[in-house]
Design a protein around this motif. Sequence first.
Motif, PDB file in Angstrom:
ATOM      1  N   PHE A   1       1.205   1.862  -5.419  1.00  0.00           N
ATOM      2  CA  PHE A   1      -0.126   2.034  -4.835  1.00  0.00           C
ATOM      3  C   PHE A   1       0.010   2.524  -3.390  1.00  0.00           C
ATOM      4  O   PHE A   1      -0.147   1.745  -2.448  1.00  0.00           O
ATOM      5  CB  PHE A   1      -0.893   0.705  -4.853  1.00  0.00           C
ATOM      6  CG  PHE A   1      -1.042   0.091  -6.208  1.00  0.00           C
ATOM      7  CD1 PHE A   1      -1.849   0.667  -7.171  1.00  0.00           C
ATOM      8  CD2 PHE A   1      -0.355  -1.076  -6.538  1.00  0.00           C
ATOM      9  CE1 PHE A   1      -1.995   0.108  -8.430  1.00  0.00           C
ATOM     10  CE2 PHE A   1      -0.485  -1.654  -7.782  1.00  0.00           C
ATOM     11  CZ  PHE A   1      -1.308  -1.062  -8.743  1.00  0.00           C
ATOM     12  N   PRO A   2       0.301   3.803  -3.192  1.00  0.00           N
ATOM     13  CA  PRO A   2       0.469   4.319  -1.823  1.00  0.00           C
ATOM     14  C   PRO A   2      -0.797   4.127  -0.993  1.00  0.00           C
ATOM     15  O   PRO A   2      -1.905   4.399  -1.451  1.00  0.00           O
ATOM     16  CB  PRO A   2       0.758   5.815  -2.043  1.00  0.00           C
ATOM     17  CG  PRO A   2       1.214   5.921  -3.458  1.00  0.00           C
ATOM     18  CD  PRO A   2       0.500   4.850  -4.206  1.00  0.00           C
ATOM     19  N   ASN A   3      -0.611   3.614   0.228  1.00  0.00           N
ATOM     20  CA  ASN A   3      -1.702   3.431   1.189  1.00  0.00           C
ATOM     21  C   ASN A   3      -2.753   2.423   0.734  1.00  0.00           C
ATOM     22  O   ASN A   3      -3.846   2.376   1.291  1.00  0.00           O
ATOM     23  CB  ASN A   3      -2.396   4.776   1.477  1.00  0.00           C
ATOM     24  CG  ASN A   3      -1.435   5.831   1.921  1.00  0.00           C
ATOM     25  OD1 ASN A   3      -0.625   5.604   2.818  1.00  0.00           O
ATOM     26  ND2 ASN A   3      -1.488   7.000   1.289  1.00  0.00           N
ATOM     27  N   VAL A   4      -2.429   1.617  -0.270  1.00  0.00           N
ATOM     28  CA  VAL A   4      -3.354   0.589  -0.753  1.00  0.00           C
ATOM     29  C   VAL A   4      -2.901  -0.794  -0.291  1.00  0.00           C
ATOM     30  O   VAL A   4      -3.713  -1.610   0.136  1.00  0.00           O
ATOM     31  CB  VAL A   4      -3.474   0.636  -2.294  1.00  0.00           C
ATOM     32  CG1 VAL A   4      -4.239  -0.583  -2.823  1.00  0.00           C
ATOM     33  CG2 VAL A   4      -4.172   1.917  -2.732  1.00  0.00           C
ATOM     34  N   LEU A   5      -1.615  -1.043  -0.358  1.00  0.00           N
ATOM     35  CA  LEU A   5      -1.067  -2.338   0.035  1.00  0.00           C
ATOM     36  C   LEU A   5      -0.285  -2.187   1.333  1.00  0.00           C
ATOM     37  O   LEU A   5       0.610  -1.344   1.435  1.00  0.00           O
ATOM     38  CB  LEU A   5      -0.152  -2.876  -1.073  1.00  0.00           C
ATOM     39  CG  LEU A   5       0.414  -4.276  -0.862  1.00  0.00           C
ATOM     40  CD1 LEU A   5      -0.691  -5.318  -0.970  1.00  0.00           C
ATOM     41  CD2 LEU A   5       1.509  -4.572  -1.890  1.00  0.00           C
TER      42      LEU A   5
END
Length: 479
Positions: free
Chosen positions: A341-345
């Motif tokens: 989850f890039p740039n989500v977590l």
Amino acid sequence: MPLRTRLGLLVLVPILVLPALIVFLPPDGLERARPAQFLGRFHPLTVHFPIALLLLVPLLEFAGRSRRFPGLRASVDFVLALATMSSIGAALLGWCLARSGGYSGRLVAQHMWGGVFVAAACWLCWMLRGRVNGSRFDFAYTLGLLAAVGLVSWTGYRGGQLVQGENHLTEQMPAGLRKLVGLPPGGAIPSRSDPAYFYGAHVEPIFAQNCYSCHGPEKQKSQLRLDSYQALMRGGKHGPVIKAGDVKGSELLRRVTLPTSDDDAMPAQGKRRLSANEVKLIELWIAAGASAKLPANAIQGAPTNEAPVVAEVTFEEIDPAAVAQLRAPLGQVVAQLKKQFPNVLEYESRSSANLVVDASMLGAKFTDEDVAALKPVAGALVIADFSNTAVTDRSAALFAAMKHLRVLRLMRTKITDTSVLALSGMDRLESLDLFGTAVTPACLKTVEQFPKLHHLYLGETKITADIPVPESLKGKLLF
């Protein structure tokens, strides 16, 4: 068709795309993909190039009319073409920065539209420059050039306000000149609240002087405004920043006491840090209940900007080894999830092992299966935003496993009372956003058991402002 016309039509395409980007994908205060942020950071670097080129054109035109420099005018076409291209590039990078970097507000929008009009004016001057043989085109070109210079000056001024603050041109103005033009002395932004109260006399002036340039009426970084008591207590996209009576739990105070090397430190790098007295005033006000109606003299021994420092504030440096040790138990899992989850977590800060998840940018692509993937780190999550995603009550048990959440956003999802009832026992939850969901008044019995809850967002649900609510929830419901 002449070459200039063909090139002009080709260059017109991105100029027409720019307004569409601003209208349909405006800056909304949310942070998005890092690649867009990376590109956007080049905007301040590139924006000065078209400004310099455009201001050079009138000088070339004027000097080229003299007998000594007749060849200067021959370069105007090239300079105008270069100014057009570079202004388009700067405007596109500016949109990337505003859209993905967490910016919003009227000043941001005005600066962006100014950039579009500058690019359009450059293009128009370039097109007209090829037809200046006729007198009417000479006149139109002159008007277009004057308009372009005026637009680039206005847009640059708005950009300066974004970076340096609304009063950046007058802040250091000499007292005599300030009096001559009718400005109040000192350059400070006046407090809007009643100085008879502690907030209006001591706290709001600190925000007005140091914070309005990023969190004021014209610009709201991370959807946070500090220019009114109501906006301050509402908080930003990550929830409340002030917790009445809880000094350690107030995010705003944490940010202003971080070392300058920390990415979360406020004010941002390059701006004046709050003095120890200013920090102490905010701390005392929060400890006393953070009320807007606390009398100005209610806190004995409160410092002033002129008084000696009451208590020094220490800034701890980050120890990379200590941080690494703190994150080690979940390090590999977090690394895998960040790839998934890039740039989500992300980590809450550079010195923290707490985690923040923001899936709102993924919309319907983020489902209950994706929430399930977060199960290994559920206990480390302190802020979770699933707004506008496809999550349902199937994720209720996983929401309940996020025991350390301070902020949970489920706005415009398909959850019902089932998910809220599963949250029973969430003793750290401070902000719960259920806006636009199918929840009913039946879930309020569970919600009133959250001991630290300060804000419950219920707009566009079956819970309306006219229904009776438990006494403990009065003042916490927002519609």
